[in-house]
Design an enzyme around this catalytic site. Sequence first.
Site, PDB file in Angstrom:
ATOM      1  N   ARG A   1     -10.953  -1.075  -0.937  1.00  0.00           N
ATOM      2  CA  ARG A   1     -10.599   0.287  -0.585  1.00  0.00           C
ATOM      3  C   ARG A   1     -10.354   1.124  -1.853  1.00  0.00           C
ATOM      4  O   ARG A   1     -10.201   0.580  -2.940  1.00  0.00           O
ATOM      5  CB  ARG A   1      -9.346   0.300   0.308  1.00  0.00           C
ATOM      6  CG  ARG A   1      -9.578  -0.247   1.696  1.00  0.00           C
ATOM      7  CD  ARG A   1      -8.291  -0.370   2.490  1.00  0.00           C
ATOM      8  NE  ARG A   1      -7.438  -1.450   2.002  1.00  0.00           N
ATOM      9  CZ  ARG A   1      -6.239  -1.747   2.499  1.00  0.00           C
ATOM     10  NH1 ARG A   1      -5.744  -1.018   3.496  1.00  0.00           N
ATOM     11  NH2 ARG A   1      -5.535  -2.747   2.006  1.00  0.00           N
TER      12      ARG A   1
ATOM     13  N   LYS B   1      -3.302  -0.283  -2.468  1.00  0.00           N
ATOM     14  CA  LYS B   1      -2.381  -1.423  -2.426  1.00  0.00           C
ATOM     15  C   LYS B   1      -1.297  -1.291  -3.490  1.00  0.00           C
ATOM     16  O   LYS B   1      -1.409  -0.525  -4.441  1.00  0.00           O
ATOM     17  CB  LYS B   1      -3.141  -2.736  -2.616  1.00  0.00           C
ATOM     18  CG  LYS B   1      -3.919  -3.164  -1.386  1.00  0.00           C
ATOM     19  CD  LYS B   1      -3.049  -3.250  -0.131  1.00  0.00           C
ATOM     20  CE  LYS B   1      -2.024  -4.353  -0.184  1.00  0.00           C
ATOM     21  NZ  LYS B   1      -1.118  -4.347   0.995  1.00  0.00           N
TER      22      LYS B   1
ATOM     23  N   TYR C   1       0.704   2.278  -1.010  1.00  0.00           N
ATOM     24  CA  TYR C   1       1.527   1.319  -0.282  1.00  0.00           C
ATOM     25  C   TYR C   1       2.312   0.500  -1.300  1.00  0.00           C
ATOM     26  O   TYR C   1       1.782   0.109  -2.344  1.00  0.00           O
ATOM     27  CB  TYR C   1       0.665   0.373   0.557  1.00  0.00           C
ATOM     28  CG  TYR C   1       0.053   1.010   1.779  1.00  0.00           C
ATOM     29  CD1 TYR C   1       0.856   1.462   2.827  1.00  0.00           C
ATOM     30  CD2 TYR C   1      -1.323   1.160   1.898  1.00  0.00           C
ATOM     31  CE1 TYR C   1       0.302   2.049   3.950  1.00  0.00           C
ATOM     32  CE2 TYR C   1      -1.886   1.748   3.013  1.00  0.00           C
ATOM     33  CZ  TYR C   1      -1.068   2.188   4.037  1.00  0.00           C
ATOM     34  OH  TYR C   1      -1.619   2.781   5.150  1.00  0.00           O
TER      35      TYR C   1
ATOM     36  N   HIS D   1       5.504  -1.793  -0.062  1.00  0.00           N
ATOM     37  CA  HIS D   1       6.045  -2.976   0.634  1.00  0.00           C
ATOM     38  C   HIS D   1       7.022  -3.744  -0.263  1.00  0.00           C
ATOM     39  O   HIS D   1       6.908  -4.953  -0.456  1.00  0.00           O
ATOM     40  CB  HIS D   1       4.910  -3.897   1.100  1.00  0.00           C
ATOM     41  CG  HIS D   1       3.950  -3.235   2.061  1.00  0.00           C
ATOM     42  ND1 HIS D   1       4.324  -2.876   3.337  1.00  0.00           N
ATOM     43  CD2 HIS D   1       2.655  -2.871   1.917  1.00  0.00           C
ATOM     44  CE1 HIS D   1       3.283  -2.311   3.947  1.00  0.00           C
ATOM     45  NE2 HIS D   1       2.273  -2.293   3.115  1.00  0.00           N
TER      46      HIS D   1
ATOM     47  N   GLU E   1       4.104   3.692   3.373  1.00  0.00           N
ATOM     48  CA  GLU E   1       4.621   3.074   4.606  1.00  0.00           C
ATOM     49  C   GLU E   1       5.985   3.586   5.030  1.00  0.00           C
ATOM     50  O   GLU E   1       6.451   3.257   6.131  1.00  0.00           O
ATOM     51  CB  GLU E   1       4.658   1.546   4.477  1.00  0.00           C
ATOM     52  CG  GLU E   1       5.725   0.981   3.555  1.00  0.00           C
ATOM     53  CD  GLU E   1       5.291   0.868   2.110  1.00  0.00           C
ATOM     54  OE1 GLU E   1       6.007   0.219   1.333  1.00  0.00           O
ATOM     55  OE2 GLU E   1       4.218   1.417   1.763  1.00  0.00           O
TER      56      GLU E   1
ATOM     57  N   SER F   1      -2.240   0.061  10.538  1.00  0.00           N
ATOM     58  CA  SER F   1      -1.737  -0.773  11.633  1.00  0.00           C
ATOM     59  C   SER F   1      -2.762  -0.855  12.759  1.00  0.00           C
ATOM     60  O   SER F   1      -2.929  -1.907  13.388  1.00  0.00           O
ATOM     61  CB  SER F   1      -0.419  -0.205  12.160  1.00  0.00           C
ATOM     62  OG  SER F   1       0.584  -0.254  11.174  1.00  0.00           O
TER      63      SER F   1
ATOM     64  N   ASP G   1       8.434  -7.499  23.380  1.00  0.00           N
ATOM     65  CA  ASP G   1       9.057  -6.447  22.571  1.00  0.00           C
ATOM     66  C   ASP G   1      10.534  -6.330  22.950  1.00  0.00           C
ATOM     67  O   ASP G   1      10.932  -6.725  24.053  1.00  0.00           O
ATOM     68  CB  ASP G   1       8.345  -5.110  22.803  1.00  0.00           C
ATOM     69  CG  ASP G   1       8.660  -4.085  21.720  1.00  0.00           C
ATOM     70  OD1 ASP G   1       7.859  -3.975  20.763  1.00  0.00           O
ATOM     71  OD2 ASP G   1       9.686  -3.402  21.835  1.00  0.00           O
TER      72      ASP G   1
ATOM     73  N   LEU H   1       7.704  -4.708  12.966  1.00  0.00           N
ATOM     74  CA  LEU H   1       7.957  -3.838  11.820  1.00  0.00           C
ATOM     75  C   LEU H   1       9.344  -3.226  11.900  1.00  0.00           C
ATOM     76  O   LEU H   1       9.737  -2.683  12.933  1.00  0.00           O
ATOM     77  CB  LEU H   1       6.921  -2.706  11.770  1.00  0.00           C
ATOM     78  CG  LEU H   1       7.154  -1.638  10.695  1.00  0.00           C
ATOM     79  CD1 LEU H   1       6.923  -2.215   9.307  1.00  0.00           C
ATOM     80  CD2 LEU H   1       6.263  -0.423  10.929  1.00  0.00           C
TER      81      LEU H   1
ATOM     82  N   ASP I   1       2.860  -8.299   4.998  1.00  0.00           N
ATOM     83  CA  ASP I   1       3.165  -7.364   3.910  1.00  0.00           C
ATOM     84  C   ASP I   1       4.659  -7.126   3.767  1.00  0.00           C
ATOM     85  O   ASP I   1       5.145  -6.767   2.693  1.00  0.00           O
ATOM     86  CB  ASP I   1       2.481  -6.014   4.160  1.00  0.00           C
ATOM     87  CG  ASP I   1       1.038  -5.996   3.685  1.00  0.00           C
ATOM     88  OD1 ASP I   1       0.714  -6.758   2.762  1.00  0.00           O
ATOM     89  OD2 ASP I   1       0.239  -5.232   4.243  1.00  0.00           O
TER      90      ASP I   1
ATOM     91  N   VAL J   1      -3.246 -12.970   5.717  1.00  0.00           N
ATOM     92  CA  VAL J   1      -3.826 -12.137   4.661  1.00  0.00           C
ATOM     93  C   VAL J   1      -2.999 -10.864   4.501  1.00  0.00           C
ATOM     94  O   VAL J   1      -2.764 -10.137   5.470  1.00  0.00           O
ATOM     95  CB  VAL J   1      -5.291 -11.798   4.988  1.00  0.00           C
ATOM     96  CG1 VAL J   1      -5.854 -10.814   3.978  1.00  0.00           C
ATOM     97  CG2 VAL J   1      -6.133 -13.079   5.004  1.00  0.00           C
TER      98      VAL J   1
ATOM     99  N   ASN K   1      -3.598  -8.092   2.925  1.00  0.00           N
ATOM    100  CA  ASN K   1      -4.289  -6.789   2.974  1.00  0.00           C
ATOM    101  C   ASN K   1      -5.418  -6.870   3.995  1.00  0.00           C
ATOM    102  O   ASN K   1      -6.588  -6.679   3.684  1.00  0.00           O
ATOM    103  CB  ASN K   1      -4.805  -6.368   1.603  1.00  0.00           C
ATOM    104  CG  ASN K   1      -5.812  -7.339   1.004  1.00  0.00           C
ATOM    105  OD1 ASN K   1      -5.745  -8.538   1.238  1.00  0.00           O
ATOM    106  ND2 ASN K   1      -6.743  -6.837   0.221  1.00  0.00           N
TER     107      ASN K   1
END
Length: 357
Positions: free
Chosen positions: A15, A75, A94, A96, A118, A134, A198, A240, A270, A298, A300
């Site tokens: 990206r 990133k 981002y 994190h 974020e 997301s 949830d 999150l 992340d 992963v 990313n």
Amino acid sequence: MKIGVPKEIKIHEYRVGVIPSGVRDLRDAGHQVWVETGAGEGIGFSDQDYEKAGARIAPTADEVFSTAELIVKVKEPQLEECARLGPHQVLFTYLHLAADPEQAAALCESGVTAIAYETVTAPDGSLPLLTPMSEVAGRMSVQVGAANLQKAAGGIGVLLGGVPGVDPAKVVILGGGVAGTNAAEIAVGMQADVTVVDRSAKRLRELAAQFEGRIKTSYAGADAVDNFVVAADLVIGAVLIPGAAAPKLVTRDMVKRMKAGSVLVDISIDQGGCFETSRPTSHADPTYVVDDVVHYCVSNMPGGVPRTSTFALTNVTLPFVRALADSGWEKACAEDPHLAGGLNVQAGRITHEALQS
């Protein structure tokens, strides 16, 4: 303002922070944009495309970082990038930080002003710069989960949607937010047996109405999480807490009791991950096995579909880049409290409340 767009260096990250059309908008607003050579190649944009849009092509990352007042990335900066940053610069990307104390310390040491995508908010409390990624990660999570359920990938060997006369796979999605909802959409489309768990009864009612009975819903009590996870073929972690580390909803004991060949996909990685057995992986080596359960973690995920992801991301980040470039970070944040919510590091200290606790 001088704006820098370096090439991403995280493994298999293609990206880019600004696409050529964004460069044109920034140039037309009177700003100068330096783009590192090759920065857009992974999504089909050449240096010539950027030059036509008005960018200046920098031969090295050092030149981008040494020239720019505002650095726009995708990133979190790797440590070698943190070392290039200084007190006179603003970093917009981002971050994190809750899951990466080493990066947090390096950013504080640099003196840079770091604004995280974020934690930028919207008037309704949503996270507009996190939402598109997301959405991508949620949709990807079912694709990669289905692929890893195949026997050759180490999975149990079940087809997500089953066939007539054979039950579909049981998919459990932890979290009914943006990522979880998008995961549910794809899983339902593939005809899996889908349960969303949830902590918000209101959100569960909304999901039940949205999917018109095509999913099951459950409140996220400890017993419910345990029962659903242990019985699942595929578990997707989509939890999150803005700016903070993700809670560990799936314990090591639960993983031990899962079926051999079942799959865990941790979208929350992340932010540290929501499974006790999670650890970050890369697109080059995306999975590992714990207690015969395949883990895909992963960090990313959207980088696996970089063209879609970059367009989706820059659609929402460019107005904030313009605001920062037009007004400077202090005035821009003073005028927009939602952008101010993205301020994570400034003058050598952590400034975001969720990161200070």
